[in-house]
Design a protein around this motif. Sequence first.
Motif, PDB file in Angstrom:
ATOM      1  N   VAL A   1       0.844  -1.201   0.000  1.00 38.92           N
ATOM      2  CA  VAL A   1       0.000   0.000   0.000  1.00 38.92           C
ATOM      3  C   VAL A   1       0.873   1.242   0.000  1.00 38.92           C
ATOM      4  O   VAL A   1       0.621   2.211  -0.733  1.00 38.92           O
TER       5      VAL A   1
ATOM      6  N   THR B   1      -6.229  -1.006  -3.993  1.00 36.21           N
ATOM      7  CA  THR B   1      -4.927  -0.694  -3.406  1.00 36.21           C
ATOM      8  C   THR B   1      -4.620  -1.581  -2.214  1.00 36.21           C
ATOM      9  O   THR B   1      -3.502  -2.098  -2.069  1.00 36.21           O
ATOM     10  N   SER B   2      -5.613  -1.774  -1.330  1.00 35.83           N
ATOM     11  CA  SER B   2      -5.370  -2.517  -0.091  1.00 35.83           C
ATOM     12  C   SER B   2      -5.606  -4.006  -0.236  1.00 35.83           C
ATOM     13  O   SER B   2      -5.079  -4.808   0.550  1.00 35.83           O
TER      14      SER B   2
ATOM     15  N   VAL C   1      -9.825   2.096  -3.463  1.00 35.55           N
ATOM     16  CA  VAL C   1      -9.236   1.770  -2.156  1.00 35.55           C
ATOM     17  C   VAL C   1      -9.136   0.258  -1.990  1.00 35.55           C
ATOM     18  O   VAL C   1      -8.129  -0.269  -1.508  1.00 35.55           O
TER      19      VAL C   1
ATOM     20  N   TYR D   1      -6.293   8.633  -0.126  1.00 32.53           N
ATOM     21  CA  TYR D   1      -6.553   7.195  -0.037  1.00 32.53           C
ATOM     22  C   TYR D   1      -7.704   6.888   0.920  1.00 32.53           C
ATOM     23  O   TYR D   1      -8.537   6.010   0.658  1.00 32.53           O
ATOM     24  N   GLU D   2      -7.769   7.607   2.041  1.00 30.88           N
ATOM     25  CA  GLU D   2      -8.789   7.321   3.043  1.00 30.88           C
ATOM     26  C   GLU D   2     -10.159   7.778   2.544  1.00 30.88           C
ATOM     27  O   GLU D   2     -10.315   8.883   2.047  1.00 30.88           O
TER      28      GLU D   2
ATOM     29  N   THR E   1       2.388   1.863  -3.406  1.00 29.25           N
ATOM     30  CA  THR E   1       1.374   2.368  -4.340  1.00 29.25           C
ATOM     31  C   THR E   1       1.095   3.839  -4.094  1.00 29.25           C
ATOM     32  O   THR E   1       0.988   4.632  -5.035  1.00 29.25           O
ATOM     33  N   LEU E   2       0.979   4.222  -2.820  1.00 29.05           N
ATOM     34  CA  LEU E   2       0.604   5.598  -2.481  1.00 29.05           C
ATOM     35  C   LEU E   2       1.785   6.559  -2.538  1.00 29.05           C
ATOM     36  O   LEU E   2       1.669   7.683  -3.037  1.00 29.05           O
TER      37      LEU E   2
END
Length: 312
Positions: free
Chosen positions: A20, A54-55, A51, A89-90, A23-24
Amino acid sequence: MTDSRSHKLFSFGTLLDEQVQKTLFGRTVPRSPAALAGHTTRPLPITDPAVIATSGLDVHLTLKRQIGAVVEGAVLHLTDEDLAAADGYEVDDYARRRVLLSSGESAWAYLDAKPLRPAARVVIVGDSIAYGRCDPAGGWTARLAAAHIAANERDHRVFNLAVPGSTLADVCEQTPALLAPRLPDTLLVAAGVNDSAEPLVAAPARSDGPAAVADRLASLAGTARRHNARLVVAGPTWLDEARTGDHEGLRFTLARTAALRETMRSWCAVNHVDFLDLWEPLRGRTELLSDGLHPTPGGHEVLHRYVTAVGH
């Protein structure tokens, strides 16, 4: 925006995953072990496809308050650009807020976006509207307390310490001594409209401009943080200026109160503090104001429904 500053972000979930992070942030980031006392976690279903991609998970964790519990995690050391990427992301269910780690240092963390939903023990400080004046049932805060305690009678508590006539300056002075014995995890500040009042007779000038309001809110934020409590600021309610021309020697105007509202809202936005905008629910509804300033029982019910919808 530069990437020279370092930000401490407490993480207990997917942001600790190296994939993660790559990626971020394009790399893994420095971390150090950390813990957050007075919290536990609960699952949060995720529906955002980006999201999840990604996770690799469609259920993340979010924090809720619990005396005696501890969440283990790590502090990530992020640049400005990293922090912006983490914000992106959040999902909207999270809000970035300040917390006090078990080590005594302050850090960012992603908390439940609805500030009262994860709360257990809430202290309310404020003025006569928070006190419940003009409502024998105790106002919107009493309704909030009843619903909050009914949800968990064993662990939930609400302490309404509002005092009619209080200004933000009064609240700043009085609040620090009130918190320790009540073990709050949330400090709800519902004051400020008295700061905007104009005396009808000549009186010494008061320091109630934007800078003074910001200083008082910053002081309350520091008070809350020392107790590891989340600060929630409730902005002033709309008023009927036609009926507030002489209110116990004071004059309340829409212009001054609206300016106060904007100052409080702007400060909260810049400082990542929760703001409950009590202005809109009563805007233009003069029948819900008993004297142009204080809500009727029906007005308090409207405020309670609003606070429940956006905060709980």
